[in-house]
Write a protein that holds these residues in place. Structure first.
Motif, PDB file in Angstrom:
ATOM      1  N   GLY A 300       0.797  -1.215   0.000  1.00  0.00           N
ATOM      2  CA  GLY A 300       0.000   0.000   0.000  1.00  0.00           C
ATOM      3  C   GLY A 300       0.831   1.267   0.000  1.00  0.00           C
ATOM      4  N   ALA A 301       2.147   1.117   0.202  1.00  0.00           N
ATOM      5  CA  ALA A 301       3.136   2.196   0.121  1.00  0.00           C
ATOM      6  C   ALA A 301       3.272   2.964   1.437  1.00  0.00           C
ATOM      7  CB  ALA A 301       2.853   3.145  -1.035  1.00  0.00           C
ATOM      8  N   ASN A 302       4.445   3.568   1.581  1.00  0.00           N
ATOM      9  CA  ASN A 302       4.793   4.328   2.792  1.00  0.00           C
ATOM     10  C   ASN A 302       4.698   5.815   2.497  1.00  0.00           C
ATOM     11  OD1 ASN A 302       5.453   1.848   3.801  1.00  0.00           O
ATOM     12  ND2 ASN A 302       7.660   2.138   3.707  1.00  0.00           N
ATOM     13  N   GLY A 303       3.502   6.349   2.505  1.00  0.00           N
ATOM     14  CA  GLY A 303       3.354   7.762   2.190  1.00  0.00           C
ATOM     15  C   GLY A 303       2.549   8.550   3.183  1.00  0.00           C
ATOM     16  N   SER A 304       2.048   7.889   4.241  1.00  0.00           N
ATOM     17  CA  SER A 304       1.162   8.547   5.212  1.00  0.00           C
ATOM     18  C   SER A 304      -0.052   9.169   4.528  1.00  0.00           C
ATOM     19  CB  SER A 304       1.917   9.632   5.999  1.00  0.00           C
ATOM     20  OG  SER A 304       3.042   9.091   6.637  1.00  0.00           O
ATOM     21  N   GLU A 305      -0.451   8.619   3.392  1.00  0.00           N
ATOM     22  CA  GLU A 305      -1.516   9.217   2.589  1.00  0.00           C
ATOM     23  C   GLU A 305      -2.872   8.551   2.887  1.00  0.00           C
ATOM     24  OE1 GLU A 305      -1.421  11.757   0.559  1.00  0.00           O
ATOM     25  OE2 GLU A 305       0.751  12.103   0.541  1.00  0.00           O
ATOM     26  N   ASP A 306      -3.909   9.367   2.900  1.00  0.00           N
ATOM     27  CA  ASP A 306      -5.283   8.884   2.926  1.00  0.00           C
ATOM     28  C   ASP A 306      -5.655   8.556   1.486  1.00  0.00           C
ATOM     29  OD1 ASP A 306      -7.982   8.398   3.042  1.00  0.00           O
ATOM     30  OD2 ASP A 306      -8.506  10.292   4.021  1.00  0.00           O
ATOM     31  N   LEU A 307      -5.671   7.287   1.151  1.00  0.00           N
ATOM     32  CA  LEU A 307      -5.911   6.899  -0.233  1.00  0.00           C
ATOM     33  C   LEU A 307      -7.336   7.213  -0.677  1.00  0.00           C
ATOM     34  CD1 LEU A 307      -3.977   3.504  -0.448  1.00  0.00           C
ATOM     35  CD2 LEU A 307      -3.172   5.827  -0.947  1.00  0.00           C
ATOM     36  N   ASP A 308      -8.261   7.351   0.257  1.00  0.00           N
ATOM     37  CA  ASP A 308      -9.616   7.752  -0.122  1.00  0.00           C
ATOM     38  C   ASP A 308      -9.637   9.173  -0.687  1.00  0.00           C
ATOM     39  OD1 ASP A 308     -10.782   5.354   0.557  1.00  0.00           O
ATOM     40  OD2 ASP A 308     -11.329   5.993   2.574  1.00  0.00           O
ATOM     41  N   ALA A 309      -8.667   9.976  -0.265  1.00  0.00           N
ATOM     42  CA  ALA A 309      -8.608  11.364  -0.732  1.00  0.00           C
ATOM     43  C   ALA A 309      -7.726  11.526  -1.964  1.00  0.00           C
ATOM     44  CB  ALA A 309      -8.090  12.267   0.397  1.00  0.00           C
ATOM     45  N   PHE A 310      -7.042  10.460  -2.386  1.00  0.00           N
ATOM     46  CA  PHE A 310      -6.149  10.546  -3.543  1.00  0.00           C
ATOM     47  C   PHE A 310      -6.957  10.827  -4.809  1.00  0.00           C
ATOM     48  CE2 PHE A 310      -4.394   8.462  -7.273  1.00  0.00           C
ATOM     49  CZ  PHE A 310      -3.116   9.009  -7.336  1.00  0.00           C
ATOM     50  N   MET A 311      -6.459  11.747  -5.640  1.00  0.00           N
ATOM     51  CA  MET A 311      -7.075  12.057  -6.919  1.00  0.00           C
ATOM     52  C   MET A 311      -6.049  11.887  -8.023  1.00  0.00           C
ATOM     53  SD  MET A 311     -10.253  13.037  -6.421  1.00  0.00           S
ATOM     54  CE  MET A 311     -11.289  13.555  -5.044  1.00  0.00           C
ATOM     55  N   ASP A 312      -6.471  11.230  -9.106  1.00  0.00           N
ATOM     56  CA  ASP A 312      -5.555  11.153 -10.242  1.00  0.00           C
ATOM     57  C   ASP A 312      -5.542  12.488 -10.959  1.00  0.00           C
ATOM     58  OD1 ASP A 312      -7.835  11.266 -11.817  1.00  0.00           O
ATOM     59  OD2 ASP A 312      -7.619   9.262 -12.652  1.00  0.00           O
ATOM     60  N   THR A 313      -4.781  12.590 -12.033  1.00  0.00           N
ATOM     61  CA  THR A 313      -4.642  13.887 -12.710  1.00  0.00           C
ATOM     62  C   THR A 313      -5.935  14.345 -13.362  1.00  0.00           C
ATOM     63  OG1 THR A 313      -3.792  12.669 -14.629  1.00  0.00           O
ATOM     64  CG2 THR A 313      -2.168  13.634 -13.117  1.00  0.00           C
ATOM     65  N   GLY A 314      -6.889  13.432 -13.482  1.00  0.00           N
ATOM     66  CA  GLY A 314      -8.193  13.815 -14.006  1.00  0.00           C
ATOM     67  C   GLY A 314      -9.200  14.158 -12.929  1.00  0.00           C
ATOM     68  N   GLY A 315      -8.752  14.178 -11.652  1.00  0.00           N
ATOM     69  CA  GLY A 315      -9.642  14.512 -10.547  1.00  0.00           C
ATOM     70  C   GLY A 315     -10.526  13.369 -10.105  1.00  0.00           C
ATOM     71  N   ASN A 316     -10.118  12.127 -10.367  1.00  0.00           N
ATOM     72  CA  ASN A 316     -10.909  10.947 -10.035  1.00  0.00           C
ATOM     73  C   ASN A 316     -10.370  10.260  -8.788  1.00  0.00           C
ATOM     74  OD1 ASN A 316     -12.571  11.033 -12.503  1.00  0.00           O
ATOM     75  ND2 ASN A 316     -10.627  10.568 -13.526  1.00  0.00           N
ATOM     76  N   ALA A 317     -11.282   9.903  -7.872  1.00  0.00           N
ATOM     77  CA  ALA A 317     -10.881   9.215  -6.631  1.00  0.00           C
ATOM     78  C   ALA A 317     -10.804   7.709  -6.912  1.00  0.00           C
ATOM     79  CB  ALA A 317     -11.876   9.517  -5.516  1.00  0.00           C
ATOM     80  N   ILE A 318      -9.764   7.315  -7.621  1.00  0.00           N
ATOM     81  CA  ILE A 318      -9.683   5.940  -8.132  1.00  0.00           C
ATOM     82  C   ILE A 318      -9.365   4.908  -7.053  1.00  0.00           C
ATOM     83  CG2 ILE A 318      -9.061   6.675 -10.466  1.00  0.00           C
ATOM     84  CD1 ILE A 318      -6.139   6.042  -9.791  1.00  0.00           C
ATOM     85  N   LEU A 319      -8.939   5.333  -5.862  1.00  0.00           N
ATOM     86  CA  LEU A 319      -8.611   4.404  -4.782  1.00  0.00           C
ATOM     87  C   LEU A 319      -9.645   4.426  -3.657  1.00  0.00           C
ATOM     88  CD1 LEU A 319      -4.747   4.999  -4.523  1.00  0.00           C
ATOM     89  CD2 LEU A 319      -5.927   3.094  -5.628  1.00  0.00           C
ATOM     90  N   ASN A 320     -10.742   5.115  -3.863  1.00  0.00           N
ATOM     91  CA  ASN A 320     -11.791   5.236  -2.852  1.00  0.00           C
ATOM     92  C   ASN A 320     -12.932   4.299  -3.236  1.00  0.00           C
ATOM     93  OD1 ASN A 320     -13.945   5.976  -1.199  1.00  0.00           O
ATOM     94  ND2 ASN A 320     -13.369   8.139  -1.195  1.00  0.00           N
ATOM     95  N   ARG A 321     -13.140   3.242  -2.453  1.00  0.00           N
ATOM     96  CA  ARG A 321     -14.171   2.264  -2.790  1.00  0.00           C
ATOM     97  C   ARG A 321     -15.572   2.871  -2.790  1.00  0.00           C
ATOM     98  NH1 ARG A 321     -12.431  -3.076  -2.822  1.00  0.00           N
ATOM     99  NH2 ARG A 321     -10.393  -3.462  -1.870  1.00  0.00           N
ATOM    100  N   GLY A 322     -15.754   3.988  -2.124  1.00  0.00           N
ATOM    101  CA  GLY A 322     -17.062   4.615  -2.099  1.00  0.00           C
ATOM    102  C   GLY A 322     -17.302   5.577  -3.248  1.00  0.00           C
ATOM    103  N   SER A 323     -16.319   5.741  -4.120  1.00  0.00           N
ATOM    104  CA  SER A 323     -16.437   6.693  -5.218  1.00  0.00           C
ATOM    105  C   SER A 323     -16.903   5.994  -6.491  1.00  0.00           C
ATOM    106  CB  SER A 323     -15.079   7.365  -5.479  1.00  0.00           C
ATOM    107  OG  SER A 323     -15.085   8.080  -6.694  1.00  0.00           O
TER     108      SER A 323
END
Length: 784
Positions: A300-323
């Motif tokens: 899942g990587a060491n980034g301290s990141e909330d993956l639910d809030a991650f957005m790709d360059t198109g503004g898509n929450a591709i790692l959020n299962r609720g999106s």
């Protein structure tokens, strides 16, 4: 490098940066897609010339040109999931950035071309996301293999058939390894493709967690018998491609094998590292792998990141299962938690709904130094990060597959493995699941005994016809505790499967004082896995209606090496009951406990609590009682009263609680017979029965009540004090003209109409030991 480091620059000057281009399917000519030739796709030829005039030196080629058999992989995957659901890997191209050129400017040029669906700058080389086994000296430090909640309980899986990973392929994808490490060389690990270039100590640590050899040297891997290989992200000394490495590995793997992605990546606008599947080509390579039935475990990587809030360059929450924009590669994504239980999410671990499972992210004992070392005898106790957590989950996935293949005859699909490993009902939750958001740590014990149903289930029968299930039948007529005055040369041949005596409960003799006696146990296994190292422990007790643990006296213990599946009656070696420990000649109650690590036996302390005791009586098949006696129906001279056979026993209460219980006498005596019950006044006082006062053998005062000799007689419900051991006796008088036959009399004790204890006597014309044994056989026949 410490977990969570933010360095993103390429870590070698030799790497040539690349721009990944995904074109629309119609842009690629059929012939070119099949041949995967160098040069732009047919639909971009004219526009490509304009680009190369503006940026001289650009080269473009199909991304997966080096992968042999890609079309065949695509065909096989299509048969499994349908062509419509598959990525078209032929639509991916790569452009190497010339030295001195600006990759972002080239990306923008390519993204504007007609027929281009997407173009992005590949992140490039990123540091990996790190921060009998008893004869392997370091295995005692591998607590992540321990039982839950501390670890995943690989040690339990090792006790089951297939629980060592044998037959399952495992591939680790990263950048370097020391494959001739002293604790790995015996695994015969080979390279599928790519160049073994850097971070050798990291790859060595990962392999050690999963497949370190059981060789009396260092550690033991979670799945030490898995068939391990590696594939490198370094495709050559200067080219680096995660997606190509994945597809290359997939081409060498089989359905149900496990691929571990020991990598992380950077992403525009994100400060921390993120999972590699955020890159489109990598995501589609993983999709192809899972479509082909390959189980993919992804750090899942060491980034301290909330993956639910991650957005790709198109503004898509591709790692959020609720999106609505969520996209599922099918991989099992792993977060990192503390080694101590309750496990808390490590500060550096990414988190969110996309994380399926967690493993230890610190204090991992394994091979290598965890980073760049190459010595063949290096070890570390400080491996961690999601790099350390992910191999733990990969090892668990391998064991689930090998257990299933060995015992069930099939392997699970990738999504099924993900559901099994991430199931909260069979996993260990983190300390605060709602905020940790890293899923669960699999518990292989709960998985094997729960959804897989693979555990052994050994048992001793309570009566002939007992199938090992909860029952309401007799609780004291076990045919599987066999007492003999002499050792039996071949117990399995005499008493086991194929002996002809499988359902004969009269194989035992009365106990003989003044000599050694021998006790044999017959064990069955109704589980789905062979039971190894099965222990049988036997106790003797005075004859009592309720054989509470304070009455148990240990005879001894024996171990059966294996009890096979299929309920094949398996006989133990004899437990020697030494002459010096044998009480007087006669009959006794015996208690047998059976179990192994996978199906533990109870112990005497488990029977102290009354609720436990009644649960064990007929619902737990790891314990049985044998409590019936054959006695001479001719009274010895001098009995009082004359002509009566006296049958002593203890009427007992629960060990720690005052419990109301029913007492019933069942007599099947001939016409003209008489019977009575003698008991201490404190037991019978208050019952609506006729009594007379008599003297017992020791001069104690007893109350005597007549017993119906031809049926059932309920004494009523008695409040039996805690720890009661009331000496009682049945008197039975058989008319002389009936003494050539045998007759039964039973004292039965109940709790809320459930039988919790029973003593049975058969009054038979016994003139010799041979006749006694015949009478015992007749007695058991009556109880079948």
């Amino acid at each position: 490098m410490a977990p969570g480091s933010r360095a993103k620059a390429a870590d070698t000057g030799q790497y040539r940066q690349r721009v990944v281009v995904r074109v629309h399917d119609f842009t690629v000519g059929d012939d070119q897609a099949k041949r995967r030739v160098a040069g732009p796709p047919e639909g971009l030829s004219a526009a490509w010339g304009d680009v190369t005039r503006r940026v001289p030196g650009l080269e473009i080629k199909p991304m997966f040109a080096e992968i042999e058999g890609l079309d065949e992989l695509h065909r096989r995957a299509g048969e499994r999931v349908g062509q419509r659901d598959l990525p078209n890997l032929g639509a991916y191209y790569v452009v190497e950035v010339p030295v001195g050129a600006n990759a972002d400017e080239i990306q923008r040029e390519l993204a504007r071309l007609p027929g281009v669906e997407k173009a992005y700058v590949e992140a490039g080389p990123t540091p990996p996301p790190t921060v009998s086994p008893t004869d392997d000296p370091r295995n005692s430090n591998q607590d992540y293999e321990d039982a839950a909640p501390g670890g995943i309980d690989a040690r339990y899986a090792w006790t089951l058939a297939g629980g060592d990973g044998a037959g399952i392929g495992f591939v680790d994808m990263e950048r370097g390894w020391t494959l001739n490490h002293e604790d790995l060389t015996g695994a015969g690990i080979t390279v599928i493709s790519g160049t073994v270039k850097d971070y050798h100590g990291h790859g060595t640590a990962v392999l050690g967690e999963v497949v370190a050899v059981d060789n009396a040297i260092g550690d033991v891997g979670i799945a030490p018998k898995a068939t391990a290989r590696v594939v490198s992200q370094w495709r050559t000394a200067t080219t680096y491609g995660t997606a190509e490495a994945i597809v290359s590995a997939v081409g060498a793997m089989q359905f149900g094998d496990v691929l571990l992605l020991e990598a992380q990546t950077s992403y525009p606008g994100v400060s921390g590292y993120v999972p590699v599947e955020v890159e489109d080509a990598v995501f589609d390579a993983i999709r192809l792998a899972t479509a082909l039935g390959i189980v993919v475990v992804e750090a899942g990587a060491n980034g301290s990141e909330d993956l639910d809030a991650f957005m790709d360059t198109g503004g898509n929450a591709i790692l959020n299962r609720g999106s609505a924009a969520f996209r599922d590669s099918g991989a099992i994504m792993v977060g990192a938690a503390s080694s101590a239980s309750p496990h808390t999410r490590m500060w550096f671990s990414n988190f969110g709904s996309r994380i399926d499972c967690f493993g230890w992210g610190e204090n991992i004992d394994t091979t290598g130094d965890g980073w760049t070392g190459t010595a063949t005898n290096l070890y570390t106790t400080n491996f961690g990060g999601t790099s350390g957590a992910s191999p733990i989950i990969a090892g668990a996935a391998i064991l689930v597959q090998s257990l299933a293949e060995s015992s069930l005859g099939f392997r699970f699909s990738p999504l099924a493995v993900r559901r099994i490993l991430s199931n909260a009902a069979t996993g260990t939750a983190s300390a605060t699941p709602a905020s940790d958001l890293i899923g669960v740590m699999p518990n292989l014990n709960a998985i094997a005994t729960g959804p897989l149903g693979l555990a052994p289930d050994v048992y001793l029968r309570d009566f002939v016809g007992d199938l090992g299930d909860p029952h309401t039948g007799p609780v004291s007529a076990s045919p599987d505790i066999i007492v003999r005055p002499n050792a039996v040369a071949n117990p399995q041949a005499a008493f086991g499967a194929g002996s002809g005596t499988e359902n004969d409960a009269t194989l035992g003799s009365q106990v003989e004082s003044g000599q050694d006696n021998f006790i044999y146990a017959r064990v069955l296994n109704q589980g789905a896995a062979p039971a190894t190292s099965v222990t049988v422990t036997v106790y003797w007790s005075q004859v009592a209606t309720l054989v509470t643990p304070d009455l148990w006296t240990l005879v001894g213990t024996t171990t059966l090496a294996s009890v096979p599946v299929g309920e094949i009656l398996t006989v133990s070696n004899g437990i020697t009951w030494p002459a010096g420990s044998v009480p007087a000649t006669g009959h006794y109650c015996f208690v047998g406990l059976v179990g192994n690590q996978a199906d533990p036996a109870p112990n005497p302390a488990d029977f102290v609590d009354w609720a436990n005791y009644i649960a064990f009586v007929s619902n737990n098949n790891n314990v049985t009682w044998r409590n019936f006696n054959v006695v001479n129906n001719v009274p010895p001279a001098g009995t009082n009263p004359p002509g009566f056979v006296l049958l002593p026993f203890l009427l007992t209460g629960a060990l720690k609680e005052d419990i109301p219980m029913g007492v019933e006498i069942i007599a099947k005596l001939p016409y003209g017979a008489e019977a009575f019950l003698d008991a201490p006044p404190r037991v019978l006082r208050g019952l609506d029965l006729d009594f007379e006062e008599v003297k017992g053998d020791d001069g104690e005062v007893l109350m005597r009540t007549r017993v119906n000799p031809h049926g059932r007689m309920q004494l009523g419900e008695l409040l039996l004090p805690a720890g009661l051991k009331a000496p009682c006796r049945i008197g039975a008088k058989i008319p002389k003209d009936a003494r050539n036959d045998a007759f039964d009399i039973v004292v039965r004790q109940t709790y809320k109409e459930m039988e919790v204890g029973r003593v049975t006597w058969r009054l038979a014309p016994v003139k010799s030991r041979k006749r006694l044994e015949e009478a015992e056989r007749e007695l058991v026949g009556a109880h079948r």
